[in-house]
Write a protein that holds these residues in place. Structure first.
Motif, PDB file in Angstrom:
ATOM      1  N   LEU A   4      49.775 100.849  92.391  1.00 30.31           N
ATOM      2  CA  LEU A   4      50.106  99.799  91.300  1.00 30.31           C
ATOM      3  C   LEU A   4      50.673  98.346  92.094  1.00 30.31           C
ATOM      4  N   HIS A   5      49.865  97.532  91.967  1.00 31.59           N
ATOM      5  CA  HIS A   5      50.253  95.896  91.982  1.00 31.59           C
ATOM      6  C   HIS A   5      49.915  94.787  91.130  1.00 31.59           C
ATOM      7  N   ILE A   6      51.572  94.589  90.832  1.00 28.51           N
ATOM      8  CA  ILE A   6      51.539  93.612  89.652  1.00 28.51           C
ATOM      9  C   ILE A   6      52.097  92.101  89.950  1.00 28.51           C
ATOM     10  N   PHE A   7      51.202  91.009  89.153  1.00 33.88           N
ATOM     11  CA  PHE A   7      51.329  89.825  90.040  1.00 33.88           C
ATOM     12  C   PHE A   7      51.545  89.070  88.689  1.00 33.88           C
ATOM     13  N   ASP A   8      53.033  88.289  88.252  1.00 34.11           N
ATOM     14  CA  ASP A   8      52.836  87.236  87.707  1.00 34.11           C
ATOM     15  C   ASP A   8      51.534  86.067  88.511  1.00 34.11           C
ATOM     16  N   ASP A  84      40.213  93.336  97.863  1.00 34.13           N
ATOM     17  CA  ASP A  84      40.458  94.965  98.614  1.00 34.13           C
ATOM     18  C   ASP A  84      40.974  96.348  97.598  1.00 34.13           C
ATOM     19  N   ILE A  85      42.273  95.344  96.469  1.00 37.84           N
ATOM     20  CA  ILE A  85      42.835  96.565  95.887  1.00 37.84           C
ATOM     21  C   ILE A  85      42.232  97.337  95.277  1.00 37.84           C
ATOM     22  N   VAL A  86      40.610  96.931  94.941  1.00 37.41           N
ATOM     23  CA  VAL A  86      39.734  97.157  94.271  1.00 37.41           C
ATOM     24  C   VAL A  86      39.249  98.089  95.078  1.00 37.41           C
ATOM     25  N   ARG A  87      38.953  98.207  95.743  1.00 39.94           N
ATOM     26  CA  ARG A  87      38.070  98.776  96.520  1.00 39.94           C
ATOM     27  C   ARG A  87      39.093 100.667  97.316  1.00 39.94           C
ATOM     28  N   ARG A  88      40.160  99.691  97.647  1.00 46.93           N
ATOM     29  CA  ARG A  88      41.047 100.928  97.567  1.00 46.93           C
ATOM     30  C   ARG A  88      41.318 101.681  96.714  1.00 46.93           C
ATOM     31  N   ILE A  92      45.258  96.757  89.540  1.00 52.78           N
ATOM     32  CA  ILE A  92      46.114  95.324  88.943  1.00 52.78           C
ATOM     33  C   ILE A  92      46.426  95.482  87.583  1.00 52.78           C
ATOM     34  N   ALA A  93      47.169  95.116  88.011  1.00 44.56           N
ATOM     35  CA  ALA A  93      48.600  94.265  86.516  1.00 44.56           C
ATOM     36  C   ALA A  93      48.948  92.635  86.890  1.00 44.56           C
ATOM     37  N   VAL A  94      48.476  92.039  85.800  1.00 39.46           N
ATOM     38  CA  VAL A  94      48.806  90.268  86.012  1.00 39.46           C
ATOM     39  C   VAL A  94      48.947  90.206  84.756  1.00 39.46           C
ATOM     40  N   ILE A  95      50.851  90.411  84.505  1.00 39.33           N
ATOM     41  CA  ILE A  95      51.669  89.713  83.461  1.00 39.33           C
ATOM     42  C   ILE A  95      52.221  88.361  83.830  1.00 39.33           C
ATOM     43  N   ARG A 104      43.640  87.032  80.898  1.00 44.05           N
ATOM     44  CA  ARG A 104      42.509  87.582  80.699  1.00 44.05           C
ATOM     45  C   ARG A 104      41.367  87.425  81.727  1.00 44.05           C
ATOM     46  N   ARG A 105      41.578  86.449  81.938  1.00 48.25           N
ATOM     47  CA  ARG A 105      39.734  85.758  82.836  1.00 48.25           C
ATOM     48  C   ARG A 105      39.830  86.612  84.063  1.00 48.25           C
ATOM     49  N   LEU A 106      41.178  86.691  84.401  1.00 47.32           N
ATOM     50  CA  LEU A 106      41.186  87.248  85.236  1.00 47.32           C
ATOM     51  C   LEU A 106      40.360  88.399  85.998  1.00 47.32           C
ATOM     52  N   GLN A 107      40.484  88.914  85.168  1.00 48.83           N
ATOM     53  CA  GLN A 107      39.321  91.019  84.733  1.00 48.83           C
ATOM     54  C   GLN A 107      38.600  90.627  85.946  1.00 48.83           C
ATOM     55  N   GLY A 108      37.917  89.002  85.552  1.00 47.46           N
ATOM     56  CA  GLY A 108      36.303  88.333  86.130  1.00 47.46           C
ATOM     57  C   GLY A 108      37.202  88.877  87.322  1.00 47.46           C
ATOM     58  N   TRP A 109      37.992  88.542  87.982  1.00 50.17           N
ATOM     59  CA  TRP A 109      38.268  88.998  89.257  1.00 50.17           C
ATOM     60  C   TRP A 109      38.379  90.785  89.605  1.00 50.17           C
ATOM     61  N   GLY A 110      38.502  91.457  88.787  1.00 50.48           N
ATOM     62  CA  GLY A 110      39.067  92.735  89.144  1.00 50.48           C
ATOM     63  C   GLY A 110      40.093  93.513  88.899  1.00 50.48           C
ATOM     64  N   ALA A 111      40.671  92.019  88.231  1.00 52.26           N
ATOM     65  CA  ALA A 111      42.207  92.682  87.289  1.00 52.26           C
ATOM     66  C   ALA A 111      41.730  93.827  86.356  1.00 52.26           C
ATOM     67  N   HIS A 112      43.014  94.899  86.138  1.00 54.44           N
ATOM     68  CA  HIS A 112      42.592  95.524  85.551  1.00 54.44           C
ATOM     69  C   HIS A 112      43.437  96.068  84.070  1.00 54.44           C
ATOM     70  N   HIS A 113      44.647  95.317  84.083  1.00 54.74           N
ATOM     71  CA  HIS A 113      45.637  95.487  82.966  1.00 54.74           C
ATOM     72  C   HIS A 113      46.035  93.633  83.574  1.00 54.74           C
TER      73      HIS A 113
END
Length: 216
Positions: A4-8, A84-88, A92-95, A104-113
């Motif tokens: 799990l990769h968590i991003f601000d 890359d994260i999705v390919r592996r 991905i979570a953005v909080i 939530r628009r980051l879901q279009g780039w692959g963010a799962h949460h």
């Protein structure tokens, strides 16, 4: 291996604040900047910030928010890192404390949460709508539980005071152009303009731990 990769978002993925970026696109940058500065100086509360900011975006159509998102000052390499994260097969979570309608628009780039404050133009702001520092920790731990991952299978990226409690809790943390307060807490720090380089540091933290556990 699932991780799990968590991003601000603000200051980490985005060079500035989402509220200012949206206001810039809508042509109301100057009042938004004054509000942002007043909040940073402690002159207005979190609720006061949104009570002043949200009316600037009244009746804004979704298409304009989409356009503001695309035009925002993102750090280099965000879509590539997410890809890359999705390919592996990782998560991905953005909080963020910014409005969820932007996050939530980051879901279009692959963010799962994606998680953010539930504020909306035309809706009264109450404390329960705001995402807090403790919420970041609680959300991260809940996601780890749902994904059946340990804290060592997670890395968090942040830049400021809003990430301090999360960095205190997790082992693998990357400060991205971070302030002095977070720099003391981060496992490693990255100063630059390319998320791919910060991401490489994060992967190294987890890979080193995994190698040590395998050897032991």
């Amino acid at each position: 291996m699932t991780r799990l990769h968590i991003f601000d978002m603000d200051g980490t993925l985005l060079r500035g604040a989402a509220s200012v970026e949206l206001s810039r696109h809508l042509g109301v940058f100057e009042p938004a900047d004054r509000i942002e500065r007043a909040w940073l100086a402690g002159e207005i509360s979190d609720i006061g910030f949104w009570d002043a900011m949200l009316p600037l975006w009244a009746d804004v159509p979704e298409s304009e928010i989409d356009a503001a998102f695309v035009a925002a000052a993102w750090i280099e390499g965000v879509p590539e890192v997410f890809e890359d994260i999705v390919r592996r097969g990782e998560h991905i979570a953005v909080i963020s404390q910014s409005p969820h309608f932007f996050v939530r628009r980051l879901q279009g780039w692959g963010a799962h949460h994606t998680f953010g404050s539930q504020v909306l133009p035309g809706r009264p702001t109450t404390q329960d709508l705001l995402l807090t520092l403790q919420d970041k920790v609680d959300i991260a731990l809940r996601l780890l539980d749902e994904l059946r991952l340990t804290e060592t299978e997670c890395v968090a990226y942040g830049d400021s005071t809003s990430d301090t409690l999360l960095f205190d809790r997790l082992t693998h943390t990357v400060g991205v152009n971070c302030n002095a307060n977070l720099r003391e807490r981060a496992a490693v720090c990255y100063d630059g303009d390319d998320l791919r380089e910060a991401y490489a540091l994060g992967r190294s933290l987890m890979d080193t731990r995994a190698s040590s556990e395998a050897a032991g």
